[in-house]
Scaffold this active site. Structure first.
Site, PDB file in Angstrom:
ATOM      1  N   GLY A 365      29.155  55.688  44.208  1.00 48.06           N
ATOM      2  CA  GLY A 365      28.437  54.425  44.161  1.00 48.06           C
ATOM      3  C   GLY A 365      27.223  54.497  43.249  1.00 48.06           C
ATOM      4  CB  SER A 366      24.070  52.558  43.295  1.00 48.76           C
ATOM      5  OG  SER A 366      24.713  51.294  43.348  1.00 48.76           O
TER       6      SER A 366
END
Length: 650
Positions: A365-366
């Site tokens: 993810g981020s």
């Protein structure tokens, strides 16, 4: 004429009679009396020619002769003694030759075989187990240790049949084993040695021997003990009943820890007692060497407690925490939850025995956006102040990708894009560089390969070749979907950024002891420059803004310290549902941000109460990092973070 014929007849008859008498006389002389009636003289007849017949005048009786001699008595003839002696000697020679042949076979032809069988029956070999080396933390605290124990065994053949039930009942009670198992062992009367328990405490074994049960014995051995129970369980691993390592560091360093067993052989008699004055052979065991880890026991304990509490509170499936020393790359803590008690690992599910921090892969993810930022900055395509006009969605090939929260188009600096974790803004920055450059940056940070830490069970992760990326995959990879990593791989990324762009290979083993017990440090970890120091410092400032009051990682801030970090929230792929089910919440950062010393990462898998990294994982980072800073006695720098522009004025 007639008269002449009669005269001849009489003469012939008399002649025949005389001849007949002579014959009879010979018969008598032979000892056989005539068979005629007494007083009746033998009769003679003659037939005259023409049918006339006449009688001869009786002959006057003779005087009786001497009686026949008596028959000699039967004589018993004895055998020849020489012949009998010869026969006896022949039989004895055959028997003695058979004995001699057997002796030649036993003492000549089969002597070695029979000698070996005799030795096998008489000589009792015994393995002398080596003491296994200890596993300690960086400060010498024991995490896995070997202690003395006793093996309890039975000799079913020596057990009194009348007391077999008593023996079985007593051993079942003292060893905490089912009585039917003991009964089954005692029933094998053809066997002389059956182990019943190997890890019996010496005091317990002494109590058992105090019952004086015939056929029951003990011998010295060792057992593996884990003082911290589940502490660092997934990392340390465990041993089997034979004392050999099965998983974790116990398995990876088994050759170092195990040592070498010794051997002993003695000669025993029929009563299983040693025969005095007989030979014995002894090869002393060589004890194993110790393995010292880089982890710190107190910090490991705090990380595990914090993580387990958060997993429980959020209803998550599992979680992992890693703490690293930035300049050296040493792993100070590697925690997992839930985790097995190493003293009773057989009762734990296989997943709880694994070291999830290196074995479980997930889409980052981020937290992955820092690599996209590094690639774009190294290419000169962007700077922290580059402004993007960012909508809340963007079209990538056949996919419409969007930010976590809806918003109208707004101007954001690249610092703001990273601090507020905009997917769309990250995609816009990635479009300024080629797919190959972005892929090469992933590889430089260690994605798609093991970290080189030597931690057992580590996985490679998943990084598809850039040539195979689809149109939408190029966009999703930029913000951390479509690739998979381990927690250790992601921790190494932030160690590299915090270390001024130099990646130090993570390490878990500080060193081992030698044969004399002296500590031998492990070779220094390899250092590789991944990005320039300028780019690393810029990204560190951007990450510090992400923990500020406008960033997504506010829950990770620590009072008095400058903290840099990044949140991550990714959809979680699950094989059980054959698709994306749930989320992975992550936070990773370092402190002090301006003089980085420690980095920490927290991963929470499939939380049920909230799922954003800033809300679920950031508090874990905060608690663990706060404890770590105090434990390592790292004071605040006393400086303040510079003001970072997230949105341009106007």
């Amino acid at each position: 004429m007639p008269g002449d014929r009669a005269s001849r007849a009489e003469s012939g008859g008399a002649s025949r009679a005389e001849n007949g008498g002579a014959g009879q006389g010979r018969a008598r002389a032979g000892g056989t009396p005539p068979r005629t009636p007494t007083g009746t003289p033998p009769r003679a007849s003659s037939r005259a020619p023409g049918g006339a017949s006449g009688r001869t005048p009786p002959r006057p009786p003779r005087a009786p002769g001497p009686p026949p001699p008596p028959r000699p008595p039967a004589v018993l003839r004895l055998g020849n003694p020489v012949r009998r002696l010869r026969a006896a000697m022949l039989v004895m020679a055959i028997v003695l030759s058979l004995f001699a042949g057997r002796l030649v076979q036993l003492q000549g032809l089969d002597s070695k075989v029979l000698q070996a069988k005799a030795v096998q029956q008489r000589v009792q070999p015994e393995i002398l187990p080596a003491r296994r080396g200890a596993i300690t933390d960086a400060e010498g605290n024991e995490l896995a240790v070997t202690v003395e124990a006793r093996e309890v065994y039975v000799d079913p053949k020596d057990v009194d049949p009348a007391k077999r039930d008593l023996v079985a009942t007593t051993l079942a009670r003292e060893l905490n084993k089912p009585k039917q198992d003991i009964d089954a062992a005692l029933a094998k009367v053809t066997q002389r040695y059956i182990p019943l328990a190997r890890d019996v405490a010496p005091l317990r074994a002494k109590r058992i021997m105090g019952f004086k049960l015939r056929g029951v014995g003990t011998k010295e051995t060792y057992r593996r003990l884990y003082p911290g129970k589940s502490l660092a369980g997934g990392l340390i691993g465990f041993t089997g009943v034979d004392g050999r390592g099965l998983e974790g560091l116990e398995s990876a360093y088994d050759d170092v820890l195990a040592g070498r067993d010794g051997k002993q052989s003695i000669e025993l008699g029929a009563n299983r007692q040693r025969i005095p004055m007989t030979r014995s052979q002894l090869e002393a065991p060589v004890p194993g060497r110790d393995v010292r880890l880089t982890i710190v026991r107190d910090l490991q304990w705090a990380a595990e407690q914090t993580l387990a509490r958060r997993v429980r509170d959020t209803g998550a499936r599992s979680g992992s925490v890693i703490v690293m020393d930035i300049p050296t790359g040493r792993i100070l803590a590697m925690a997992n939850a839930p985790q097995a008690d190493l003293n009773d690992w057989q009762s734990a599910p296989a997943d709880d025995r694994a070291n999830r921090a290196v074995s479980e892969i997930f889409e980052p993810g981020s937290t992955n956006k820092v690599i996209t930022a590094a690639a774009a900055m190294e290419a000169g395509a962007v700077t922290p102040d580059t402004v993007f006009r960012v909508p809340d969605h963007i079209q990538c090939a056949d996919q419409r990708l969007k930010d976590a929260h809806p918003h109208g188009p707004e101007s954001m600096t690249f610092t703001g894009v990273l601090a507020e974790s905009s997917n769309v803004g990250t995609i816009m920055a990635a479009e300024k560089i080629s797919s190959q450059r972005l892929y090469d940056m992933f590889r430089s940070f260690g994605f798609g390969a093991r970290s080189g830490s030597g931690v057992p069970g580590e996985q490679d992760g998943l990084l598809p070749r850039w040539e195979t990326w689809s149109g939408s995959q190029r966009c999703t990879i930029a913000y951390g979907q479509g690739i998979s990593v381990t927690a250790l791989q992601m921790a190494s990324v932030y160690q590299t950024i915090a270390n001024g762009g130099v990646r130090v290979t993570p390490s878990i083993v500080a060193g081992t002891t030698d044969a004399h017990g002296a500590f031998v440090p492990a070779p220094a970890a390899r250092s590789t420059r991944v990005i320039s120091e300028t780019s690393a410092r810029r990204i560190a400032l951007m990450l510090e803004a992400a923990v500020g009051h406008e960033g997504t990682g506010q829950e990770a801030s620590i009072e008095g310290y400058r903290v840099a970090g990044k949140t991550g929230t990714a959809m979680r792929y699950d094989e059980k549902c054959a698709g994306y089910c749930g989320y992975t919440a992550t936070f990773v950062g370092f402190a002090p941000a301006d003089q980085p010393r420690l980095m920490a990462l927290a991963v929470i898998q499939d939380p049920k109460k909230d799922h954003y990294g800033g809300a679920v994982a950031a508090p874990v980072f905060k608690d663990v990092m706060t404890f770590a800073l105090k434990n390592r006695k790292i004071p605040p720098t006393g400086t303040k973070a510079p003001a970072m522009v997230l949105r341009p004025a106007g």
